[in-house]
Design an enzyme around this catalytic site. Sequence first.
Site, PDB file in Angstrom:
ATOM      1  CD  GLU A  76      -2.610   1.447   0.298  1.00 38.84           C
ATOM      2  OE1 GLU A  76      -2.384   2.771  -0.042  1.00 38.84           O
ATOM      3  OE2 GLU A  76      -3.292   0.739  -0.259  1.00 38.84           O
ATOM      4  CE  LYS A 259      -6.767  -1.847   5.268  1.00 42.15           C
ATOM      5  NZ  LYS A 259      -6.181  -0.923   4.473  1.00 42.15           N
ATOM      6  CG  ASP A 275       1.700 -16.169  12.651  1.00 46.54           C
ATOM      7  OD1 ASP A 275       0.761 -15.737  11.970  1.00 46.54           O
ATOM      8  OD2 ASP A 275       1.844 -17.336  13.270  1.00 46.54           O
ATOM      9  CG  HIS A 373      -5.295   6.443  -0.807  1.00 48.98           C
ATOM     10  ND1 HIS A 373      -4.421   5.611  -0.096  1.00 48.98           N
ATOM     11  CD2 HIS A 373      -6.187   5.780  -1.620  1.00 48.98           C
ATOM     12  CE1 HIS A 373      -4.917   4.289  -0.493  1.00 48.98           C
ATOM     13  NE2 HIS A 373      -5.786   4.313  -1.718  1.00 48.98           N
TER      14      HIS A 373
END
Length: 421
Positions: A76, A259, A275, A373
């Site tokens: 991203e 998120k 992990d 973005h």
Amino acid sequence: MKFYELSRQERLASLREGGQLTAESYTYLLEKPALNESILNAMVENSIGQFNLPFGIADHFLIDGQVYFVPMVTEEPSVIAAASNGAKRVASSGGFTTVASEHLLKAQVIIHGVTNHDELTKRLTNAEAAIKRVAISARPSLVRRGGGVRQIEYNQLPEGYEELALWIDPVDAFGANMANTIAEAVAKYLQVAVLQDDERILTAILSNTGEKMTVTIECAVNWSQLATDQLSGEEVATRIAELNHFSTLNPDRAVTENKGILNGVFAVALATGNDLRAISASVSHYLQTTSTPVLSQWQLDHEQQLLRGSLTLPLPIGSVGGAINSLPATQISLELLHNPSAKDLMSIIASVGLTNNLAALRALVTNGIQAGHMHLQTANLAIQAGATGDEIEVLHEKLNQVSQADLTLAKKLLQQLRNEG
């Protein structure tokens, strides 16, 4: 020139000259060698190659008085930019501080067929010294490093189940394999020496609860660091606190804010060989058992003109062991972070999560998320259009000069560029 304005080669040279990278690590990153066959075949079944992701650096981080260049692996474009942007604002106001941290892994020995819980719990309690001896003999090297079983709990459950919980200090490892080894050894001992009648071991396995692998970090940002050309720092801080509060009232907004936090958390965890599935499972459990649906808190301090942020996060991670020791790039990541302990790495990862949160909230309440973005996404758009080599940067700049860039326009501009060339 600013760090983000340098070429990849210049960034690597800067890190080497600043002592963040050894000459060996510099050469490895510069030449980008593939993992050899032996590593690939040892790490996964049916290996056919390796899957590459971008490996970048977020700068400006000041955590517990230590300056860091933080390695991040992500596809991203805006994640690393947002982390660096937010970290710079926080650093100018004193940086991040670790408030609390613990690093204990839970292993479960699950017993079924229990008819008298109180009597079994009494037997287990009487055998506790022997259980600890079995745990030590199962992984004596762990005890030599200063770890081992720290607590034993007995939990009576419905329908004839009982849980013996072992809380293990894995030192700087995540400790999954050692927890499983200890749990299985204890289970074998219990079946032979403690359990009676129809009581039987159902299984012995670690838990990914993350309940006692948590870190809390805090920061305070001066209002002046949040101002835009149109809005005062106080107004931006007020809007950030309001939007964060709205997340406590609205699960749909909360899941999106979480998120954004995990954008940074996962990128550093991946770079350090940890992990992501374990982190995801523990965060899910944490959110189910706490009173708020959002991980972070932002509050106004009118007296000192500060925006105060905090984040408590379960982080089942380590800084040694498993893939961490096997992957060369992971070792370079830890080198960049001054070879941290597991607890230090928890603080670093949580700080990145909180700074990504700050950057996202500031963007949302000012210019909106799309401005920055999409500015970064147009590089991907150029690649999708077929640009290669130097064409990517040229087309990236051209796309950023238009109000609405899409793939059709990118292909058209690329063809024009090639015709002119």
